[in-house]
Design a protein around this motif. Structure first.
Motif, PDB file in Angstrom:
ATOM      1  N   GLY A 291      68.641  41.457  16.311  1.00  0.00           N
ATOM      2  CA  GLY A 291      67.290  40.979  16.039  1.00  0.00           C
ATOM      3  C   GLY A 291      67.207  39.687  15.258  1.00  0.00           C
ATOM      4  O   GLY A 291      66.099  39.240  14.926  1.00  0.00           O
ATOM      5  N   ARG A 292      68.363  39.080  14.954  1.00  0.00           N
ATOM      6  CA  ARG A 292      68.330  37.822  14.195  1.00  0.00           C
ATOM      7  C   ARG A 292      67.743  36.707  15.053  1.00  0.00           C
ATOM      8  O   ARG A 292      67.957  36.642  16.261  1.00  0.00           O
ATOM      9  CB  ARG A 292      69.739  37.447  13.713  1.00  0.00           C
ATOM     10  N   LEU A 293      67.001  35.804  14.413  1.00  0.00           N
ATOM     11  CA  LEU A 293      66.293  34.745  15.128  1.00  0.00           C
ATOM     12  C   LEU A 293      67.150  33.489  15.192  1.00  0.00           C
ATOM     13  O   LEU A 293      67.710  33.048  14.177  1.00  0.00           O
ATOM     14  CB  LEU A 293      64.961  34.454  14.429  1.00  0.00           C
ATOM     15  N   LEU A 294      67.251  32.904  16.382  1.00  0.00           N
ATOM     16  CA  LEU A 294      68.123  31.755  16.623  1.00  0.00           C
ATOM     17  C   LEU A 294      67.477  30.472  16.122  1.00  0.00           C
ATOM     18  O   LEU A 294      66.322  30.169  16.451  1.00  0.00           O
ATOM     19  CB  LEU A 294      68.417  31.641  18.120  1.00  0.00           C
ATOM     20  N   VAL A 295      68.218  29.719  15.326  1.00  0.00           N
ATOM     21  CA  VAL A 295      67.698  28.477  14.745  1.00  0.00           C
ATOM     22  C   VAL A 295      68.704  27.354  14.962  1.00  0.00           C
ATOM     23  O   VAL A 295      69.876  27.579  15.258  1.00  0.00           O
ATOM     24  CB  VAL A 295      67.416  28.634  13.237  1.00  0.00           C
ATOM     25  N   ASN A 296      68.231  26.121  14.772  1.00  0.00           N
ATOM     26  CA  ASN A 296      69.127  24.967  14.841  1.00  0.00           C
ATOM     27  C   ASN A 296      69.676  24.642  13.454  1.00  0.00           C
ATOM     28  O   ASN A 296      69.501  25.416  12.513  1.00  0.00           O
ATOM     29  CB  ASN A 296      68.413  23.760  15.462  1.00  0.00           C
ATOM     30  N   GLU A 297      70.322  23.498  13.338  1.00  0.00           N
ATOM     31  CA  GLU A 297      70.978  23.158  12.055  1.00  0.00           C
ATOM     32  C   GLU A 297      69.990  22.876  10.936  1.00  0.00           C
ATOM     33  O   GLU A 297      70.381  22.791   9.761  1.00  0.00           O
ATOM     34  CB  GLU A 297      71.912  21.955  12.248  1.00  0.00           C
ATOM     35  N   TYR A 298      68.699  22.727  11.262  1.00  0.00           N
ATOM     36  CA  TYR A 298      67.676  22.486  10.236  1.00  0.00           C
ATOM     37  C   TYR A 298      66.882  23.758   9.932  1.00  0.00           C
ATOM     38  O   TYR A 298      65.861  23.698   9.256  1.00  0.00           O
ATOM     39  CB  TYR A 298      66.720  21.378  10.691  1.00  0.00           C
TER      40      TYR A 298
ATOM     41  N   ASP B 265      68.589  36.345   5.733  1.00  0.00           N
ATOM     42  CA  ASP B 265      69.307  37.310   6.568  1.00  0.00           C
ATOM     43  C   ASP B 265      68.772  37.401   7.986  1.00  0.00           C
ATOM     44  O   ASP B 265      69.492  37.799   8.906  1.00  0.00           O
ATOM     45  CB  ASP B 265      69.232  38.710   5.933  1.00  0.00           C
ATOM     46  N   ILE B 266      67.521  37.052   8.186  1.00  0.00           N
ATOM     47  CA  ILE B 266      66.900  37.224   9.493  1.00  0.00           C
ATOM     48  C   ILE B 266      67.274  36.113  10.466  1.00  0.00           C
ATOM     49  O   ILE B 266      67.060  36.221  11.666  1.00  0.00           O
ATOM     50  CB  ILE B 266      65.358  37.310   9.342  1.00  0.00           C
ATOM     51  N   CYS B 267      67.865  35.024   9.989  1.00  0.00           N
ATOM     52  CA  CYS B 267      68.158  33.906  10.873  1.00  0.00           C
ATOM     53  C   CYS B 267      69.610  33.939  11.339  1.00  0.00           C
ATOM     54  O   CYS B 267      70.498  34.430  10.644  1.00  0.00           O
ATOM     55  CB  CYS B 267      67.834  32.568  10.214  1.00  0.00           C
ATOM     56  N   LEU B 268      69.843  33.411  12.538  1.00  0.00           N
ATOM     57  CA  LEU B 268      71.183  33.297  13.104  1.00  0.00           C
ATOM     58  C   LEU B 268      71.444  31.819  13.368  1.00  0.00           C
ATOM     59  O   LEU B 268      70.971  31.246  14.341  1.00  0.00           O
ATOM     60  CB  LEU B 268      71.290  34.103  14.402  1.00  0.00           C
ATOM     61  N   GLN B 269      72.182  31.235  12.451  1.00  0.00           N
ATOM     62  CA  GLN B 269      72.502  29.809  12.547  1.00  0.00           C
ATOM     63  C   GLN B 269      74.014  29.666  12.670  1.00  0.00           C
ATOM     64  O   GLN B 269      74.765  30.156  11.829  1.00  0.00           O
ATOM     65  CB  GLN B 269      71.990  29.066  11.310  1.00  0.00           C
TER      66      GLN B 269
END
Length: 427
Positions: free
Chosen positions: A285-292, A306-310
């Motif tokens: 369930g982690r949310l996909l993000v870019n380098e920013y 914790d919720i982000c997937l970078q």
């Protein structure tokens, strides 16, 4: 119905979640440039690394909690709302919450994680997680109440189940709660329950991999395992708890452990909020993000903690879900939001790993620092210093320090109250 927030000429930044990540960005964000709105289901920040000490009667829950309104009382154009976010409408830049709707210019999702029961209904309904103050208090109540019930139990098998504790998950939380309960067995049982044999209290730590603390170095993992065994913890490696029925934890090899107390700290999954497209949702369930830390495909939605997937070269599967990552992401995001406002380019996030710490018990801890590995008393002292420094509020720091000193010299954790709280139905 709309949430009543005063209109402002400044851009509105809404932060979902007041954990380490949300708190970091809210603290650092310049309220001269932005109107800041923090939304959380609780009205306080809770210091999760010490939840296990609340659960083991070592600290009061108030010692590791800090109200948002007090924390930000001097910050201008800051607003807190006690609510749960139900839906994110990215097309209209709007949130639907339990108390009404609100629009945003920038959205920061820092909602954190919840316990992952991996779809096992029986475990979800009967196991005790430890991700919040409420859950830590429920765990403390259960442990103490089961000891009371064991006193009057005449059935040897049922008495054994009352006296057994099974902890699932050999990460830092599992190791720390196992160590804390072992010390309770050693120093508290003989004083509070002289008619119970402390040898009958058995603590089992079940880990699915071949070592505890498997994100630590092998040296630290081995030292932690040795300490746990010396403290009397029954460590079971390479085994999974697959079910819980008839007050028995069922292992994947068919063996069972009778236990009225099953503590589940085996994994987490991200808090889910409706409205986001499926393609931005990754593993657990982690949310996909870019380098920013921008949500993929969105320029004004950011995800931190914790919720982000970078992903970056050093962390191809994403950053570890620990407080230092969340704090660093939150601090940089506050800087980047300011850079956007003044027309400058954002800075990419790169995690600066300062090391990992885990405590096992009195004078026992392990530390994987940047250039050195520590264990024993020195690591334990470092662990105490780092955690004490991180707690919010001078009063809370002094309270925790006093409790630690008192417990150390008296061998007595004095917060052993049984509070009857109606259990909350898990969904």
């Amino acid at each position: 119905m709309n949430i009543q927030i005063p209109k402002s000429d400044k851009k509105r930044v809404i932060i979902i979640g007041g954990g380490f990540a949300g708190l970091a960005v809210a603290n650092k964000l310049n309220s001269k440039l932005f109107q800041i709105v923090l939304i959380d289901r609780c009205n306080f920040h809770q210091f999760q690394p010490l939840l296990y000490q609340v659960a083991s009667a070592g600290l009061e829950s108030g010692s590791i909690s800090f109200p948002f309104r007090k924390l930000f009382s001097r910050k201008k154009d800051f607003y807190f709302r006690l609510a749960e976010v139900k839906f994110i409408d990215t097309g209209k830049n709007k949130l639907e919450t339990s108390i009404g709707d609100i629009t945003y210019d920038y959205l920061v999702i820092a909602a954190g994680t919840t316990t992952n029961f991996f779809g096992n209904k029986m475990i979800m309904e009967n196991a005790l997680p430890m991700k919040s103050i409420e859950e830590a208090l429920e765990l403390k109540n259960t442990i103490l109440l089961n000891l009371e019930r064991a006193l009057d139990c005449t059935d040897p098998e049922e008495k054994r189940a009352f006296m057994n504790v099974v902890i699932v998950g050999g990460g830092a939380t599992g190791v720390e709660i196992a160590g804390a309960l072992s010390e309770m067995k050693r120093y508290i049982i003989r004083k509070d329950y002289p008619d119970l044999k402390k040898s009958n209290l058995n603590i089992y730590l079940v880990e699915g991999s071949n070592r505890v603390l498997n994100v630590f170095s092998e040296v630290s993992s081995s030292n932690a395992l040795d300490s746990l065994k010396k403290m009397g913890v029954n460590v079971i490696l390479n085994k999974l708890v697959t079910d819980y029925k008839d007050n028995e934890a069922v292992l994947n090899d068919g063996k069972t452990i009778p236990a009225k107390t099953l503590i589940w700290v085996s994994g987490v999954k991200s808090e889910h909020i409706d409205g986001l497209p499926d393609e931005v949702i990754g593993h657990a369930g982690r949310l996909l993000v870019n380098e920013y830390n921008q949500l993929q495909g969105f320029s004004n939605v950011f995800v931190i903690g914790d919720i982000c997937l970078q992903q970056e070269d050093a962390y191809p599967k994403g950053h570890p879900q620990v407080a230092p990552v969340a704090i660093q992401q939150g601090q940089l995001l506050a800087v980047n939001l300011k850079r956007i406002q003044v027309g400058e380019l954002m800075k990419p996030f790169h995690y600066k790993n300062q090391g990992s710490l885990a405590t096992i018990g009195r004078n026992q801890a392990v530390a994987d620092l940047k250039h050195i590995k520590l264990h024993g008393f020195v690591a334990w002292a470092v662990w105490m210093l780092v955690h004490l420094r991180s707690i919010l509020g001078v009063r809370n720091k002094l309270t925790v320090l006093f409790d630690w000193v008192w417990n150390y010299f008296t061998y007595d954790q004095s917060k052993r109250f049984i509070l009857f709280i109606r259990p909350r139905k898990r969904t």
